[in-house]
Write an enzyme that holds these catalytic residues in place. Structure first.
Site, PDB file in Angstrom:
ATOM      1  N   ASP A 264       4.119   1.672  11.801  1.00 62.22           N
ATOM      2  CA  ASP A 264       2.954   0.984  11.243  1.00 62.22           C
ATOM      3  C   ASP A 264       2.759  -0.418  11.811  1.00 62.22           C
ATOM      4  O   ASP A 264       1.711  -1.038  11.592  1.00 62.22           O
ATOM      5  CB  ASP A 264       3.071   0.892   9.714  1.00 62.22           C
ATOM      6  CG  ASP A 264       2.554   2.138   9.019  1.00 62.22           C
ATOM      7  OD1 ASP A 264       2.077   3.055   9.708  1.00 62.22           O
ATOM      8  OD2 ASP A 264       2.621   2.192   7.775  1.00 62.22           O
TER       9      ASP A 264
ATOM     10  N   LYS B   6       0.839  -1.207   0.000  1.00 62.15           N
ATOM     11  CA  LYS B   6       0.000   0.000   0.000  1.00 62.15           C
ATOM     12  C   LYS B   6       0.869   1.250   0.000  1.00 62.15           C
ATOM     13  O   LYS B   6       0.610   2.207  -0.727  1.00 62.15           O
ATOM     14  CB  LYS B   6      -0.897   0.004   1.234  1.00 62.15           C
ATOM     15  CG  LYS B   6      -1.550   1.358   1.539  1.00 62.15           C
ATOM     16  CD  LYS B   6      -2.187   1.349   2.913  1.00 62.15           C
ATOM     17  CE  LYS B   6      -2.820   2.686   3.260  1.00 62.15           C
ATOM     18  NZ  LYS B   6      -1.834   3.726   3.590  1.00 62.15           N
ATOM     19  N   ASN B   7       1.912   1.252   0.810  1.00 68.67           N
ATOM     20  CA  ASN B   7       2.751   2.444   0.947  1.00 68.67           C
ATOM     21  C   ASN B   7       3.680   2.649  -0.244  1.00 68.67           C
ATOM     22  O   ASN B   7       4.321   3.704  -0.345  1.00 68.67           O
ATOM     23  CB  ASN B   7       3.562   2.367   2.234  1.00 68.67           C
ATOM     24  CG  ASN B   7       2.695   2.505   3.469  1.00 68.67           C
ATOM     25  OD1 ASN B   7       1.596   3.051   3.400  1.00 68.67           O
ATOM     26  ND2 ASN B   7       3.164   1.991   4.590  1.00 68.67           N
TER      27      ASN B   7
ATOM     28  N   ARG C 269      -8.550  -0.033   3.906  1.00 70.86           N
ATOM     29  CA  ARG C 269      -7.634   0.936   3.311  1.00 70.86           C
ATOM     30  C   ARG C 269      -6.244   0.326   3.134  1.00 70.86           C
ATOM     31  O   ARG C 269      -5.453   0.825   2.331  1.00 70.86           O
ATOM     32  CB  ARG C 269      -7.533   2.186   4.189  1.00 70.86           C
ATOM     33  CG  ARG C 269      -8.807   3.026   4.255  1.00 70.86           C
ATOM     34  CD  ARG C 269      -8.604   4.306   5.049  1.00 70.86           C
ATOM     35  NE  ARG C 269      -7.402   4.979   4.591  1.00 70.86           N
ATOM     36  CZ  ARG C 269      -6.352   5.230   5.368  1.00 70.86           C
ATOM     37  NH1 ARG C 269      -6.350   4.879   6.636  1.00 70.86           N
ATOM     38  NH2 ARG C 269      -5.305   5.836   4.880  1.00 70.86           N
TER      39      ARG C 269
ATOM     40  N   CYS D 210      -5.560   8.641   8.177  1.00 70.76           N
ATOM     41  CA  CYS D 210      -5.748   8.230   9.564  1.00 70.76           C
ATOM     42  C   CYS D 210      -5.433   9.354  10.537  1.00 70.76           C
ATOM     43  O   CYS D 210      -4.495  10.120  10.341  1.00 70.76           O
ATOM     44  CB  CYS D 210      -4.840   7.034   9.880  1.00 70.76           C
ATOM     45  SG  CYS D 210      -5.415   5.477   9.185  1.00 70.76           S
TER      46      CYS D 210
ATOM     47  N   ARG E 263      -4.442  10.731   2.655  1.00 71.72           N
ATOM     48  CA  ARG E 263      -3.166  11.343   3.019  1.00 71.72           C
ATOM     49  C   ARG E 263      -2.254  11.498   1.804  1.00 71.72           C
ATOM     50  O   ARG E 263      -1.631  12.542   1.609  1.00 71.72           O
ATOM     51  CB  ARG E 263      -2.485  10.476   4.090  1.00 71.72           C
ATOM     52  CG  ARG E 263      -1.060  10.895   4.442  1.00 71.72           C
ATOM     53  CD  ARG E 263      -1.021  12.217   5.162  1.00 71.72           C
ATOM     54  NE  ARG E 263       0.345  12.695   5.347  1.00 71.72           N
ATOM     55  CZ  ARG E 263       0.657  13.873   5.853  1.00 71.72           C
ATOM     56  NH1 ARG E 263      -0.289  14.699   6.226  1.00 71.72           N
ATOM     57  NH2 ARG E 263       1.898  14.249   5.989  1.00 71.72           N
TER      58      ARG E 263
ATOM     59  N   ARG F  71       1.391  14.944  11.469  1.00 72.24           N
ATOM     60  CA  ARG F  71       1.993  14.670  10.159  1.00 72.24           C
ATOM     61  C   ARG F  71       2.010  15.931   9.296  1.00 72.24           C
ATOM     62  O   ARG F  71       1.424  15.987   8.215  1.00 72.24           O
ATOM     63  CB  ARG F  71       1.253  13.541   9.445  1.00 72.24           C
ATOM     64  CG  ARG F  71       1.266  12.239  10.222  1.00 72.24           C
ATOM     65  CD  ARG F  71       1.056  11.040   9.343  1.00 72.24           C
ATOM     66  NE  ARG F  71      -0.333  10.844   9.013  1.00 72.24           N
ATOM     67  CZ  ARG F  71      -0.805   9.799   8.350  1.00 72.24           C
ATOM     68  NH1 ARG F  71       0.016   8.857   7.952  1.00 72.24           N
ATOM     69  NH2 ARG F  71      -2.070   9.679   8.078  1.00 72.24           N
TER      70      ARG F  71
ATOM     71  N   ILE G 272       7.246   8.256  16.335  1.00 73.27           N
ATOM     72  CA  ILE G 272       6.888   8.815  15.028  1.00 73.27           C
ATOM     73  C   ILE G 272       5.611   9.642  15.106  1.00 73.27           C
ATOM     74  O   ILE G 272       5.582  10.808  14.730  1.00 73.27           O
ATOM     75  CB  ILE G 272       6.732   7.693  13.986  1.00 73.27           C
ATOM     76  CG1 ILE G 272       8.011   6.843  13.921  1.00 73.27           C
ATOM     77  CG2 ILE G 272       6.426   8.298  12.612  1.00 73.27           C
ATOM     78  CD1 ILE G 272       9.247   7.594  13.482  1.00 73.27           C
TER      79      ILE G 272
END
Length: 425
Positions: A313, A23-24, A405, A124, A100, A129, A335
């Site tokens: 994550d 996904k990332n 997602r 999210c 995002r 961020r 983070i």
């Protein structure tokens, strides 16, 4: 509104799970397809809500996007994008504000078209961020950036200019945005203190296939701008977070799972922690085998950080597992400041967790009990599913749409290995 019902049968999960594309990785690569005036074909694309939102956003700009399905309406994980006829430079607020990674279109749109209007990004609710590093770097490259309510309007008179940019802290999103912006800029851009996550490297591989001139040396990325980028064919890397989540599913249930489509290098950033809590990680022809060694889950102290450190994550999923570990475990979140929203839900199951600033302390308990839970974000939802697998009785998770997602057909994959999970309307 859907809900997830998990019935704990206290069976170990045993079987095979295919790990999908990352996904990332896919989302920034879809944004990068804006840089090409030719067709781009992507393989190993996960069938996720965020992928479809990004597709709709590209379509709203004039791109042609095809996510291919076979005869029984199952995704065949191939996506084709054609951005040769972009006619709009205004992102749809309704979509961009939910996603995002919509902000990653800022760099490509400015670099190729010189103008873009988008919303502050959604996604999210796990922390601020901020996008100030993105904006500051683009301004250094010659962009004019204005804030208009919830929108960002960016323009550049002619072309973005190559510059030496040093990030004050490592940021995956800012690194990706500026790399993409620099590909069609005039001159050479050097990024210092760049993120080096596998997903960033996959983006660089993709851009180089399109004709970009990029070199990377540790945390320094050097991009020499070119006049145009071409189409290409690219296979998305495997999702290391999905693999790590299912690895913990094997450990928390004392099962044995074959994770197909990944190798040891894919789980490098979590391998030490998996072994420390008692996992056995074995090589397999088409992937890796995860099981728990004899005995209970071992306690551990972990701090999240930029790659190759333990990924944020994976923090919620690890916390679920440590709720039933022997002894006391400590997780330090470095983070995102809001990434302990799942703690209250785990407490409803009987977990013993205390929070002090950015540290969570888990006193392992012998068992958990089913409860009604409320999901708040993607990885926390996955964490609640993991804990529910070993919570006696039934657990109902409300607001679970976050899960889709980032995880394709999680309930189907887990059920094929012995879980009892239903999706309720």
């Amino acid at each position: 509104m859907h809900k997830i019902l998990v019935r704990s049968n206290h069976k170990p999960l045993i079987g095979q799970i295919k790990i999908n594309g990352s996904k990332n990785a896919i989302l920034p690569i879809m944004a990068a397809s804006l840089l090409s005036s030719s067709s781009v074909i992507l393989h190993n694309v996960p069938d996720l809500i965020d992928v479809h939102l990004m597709s709709e956003l590209l379509k709203s700009l004039g791109a042609k996007v095809s996510f291919m399905y076979n005869g029984d309406h199952k995704a065949n994980h191939t996506l084709e994008t054609d951005c040769s006829n972009i006619i709009n430079h205004v992102m749809q607020y309704k979509i961009a504000s939910k996603l995002r990674t919509s902000f990653l279109m800022l760099g490509p749109m400015l670099s190729r078209f010189g103008k873009v209007k988008t919303a502050f990004p959604g996604g999210c609710n796990i922390g601020k961020r901020p996008v100030d590093m993105h904006i500051k770097a683009l301004k250094e490259m010659g962009a004019k950036v204005e804030i208009d309510g919830c929108n960002i309007i960016a323009t550049v008179k002619r072309k973005l200019q190559g510059r030496e940019i040093t990030f004050e802290k490592i940021s995956v999103g800012a690194t990706e945005n500026i790399i993409m912006a620099a590909t069609l800029a005039e001159g050479v851009t050097t990024i210092n203190n760049a993120a080096t996550e596998p997903e960033v490297l996959d983006l660089i591989v993709f851009l180089k296939k399109m004709g970009a001139n990029i070199e990377i040396n540790n945390t320094k990325v050097i991009i020499a701008g070119v006049k145009r980028l071409n189409g290409c064919v690219h296979k998305i890397i495997s999702d290391r977070i999905e693999a790590g989540t299912y690895a913990l599913a094997a450990i928390i249930t004392n099962g044995k799972l074959v994770l197909k489509g990944v190798n040891l290098s894919d789980v490098r950033s979590i391998a030490n922690e998996l072994k420390a809590i008692g996992a056995m990680v074995e090589l397999y022809d088409e992937g890796i085998i995860i099981s728990r060694k004899n005995g209970s889950i071992k306690s551990i102290n972990v701090a999240t950080g930029p790659y190759p450190n333990f990924p944020s994550d994976m923090q919620p999923q690890l916390m679920s597992t440590m709720c039933i570990a022997d002894g006391v475990s400590i997780i330090e979140e470095n983070i995102f400041e809001n990434r302990f929203l799942h703690v209250n839900e785990l407490r409803k199951l009987g977990a013993n967790i205390s929070i002090k600033k950015n540290k969570a302390t888990m006193n392992g308990v012998q068992s958990l009990s089913g409860a009604n839970l409320y999901a708040t974000d993607l990885r926390s939802t996955a964490a609640l599913v993991l804990a529910s697998l070993v919570a006696s009785g039934e657990t109902i998770i409300s607001n679970p749409h976050h899960l889709w997602r980032g995880y394709e057909a999680m309930h189907e994959k887990l059920n094929s290995c012995g879980a009892d999970i239903s999706i309720l309307s």
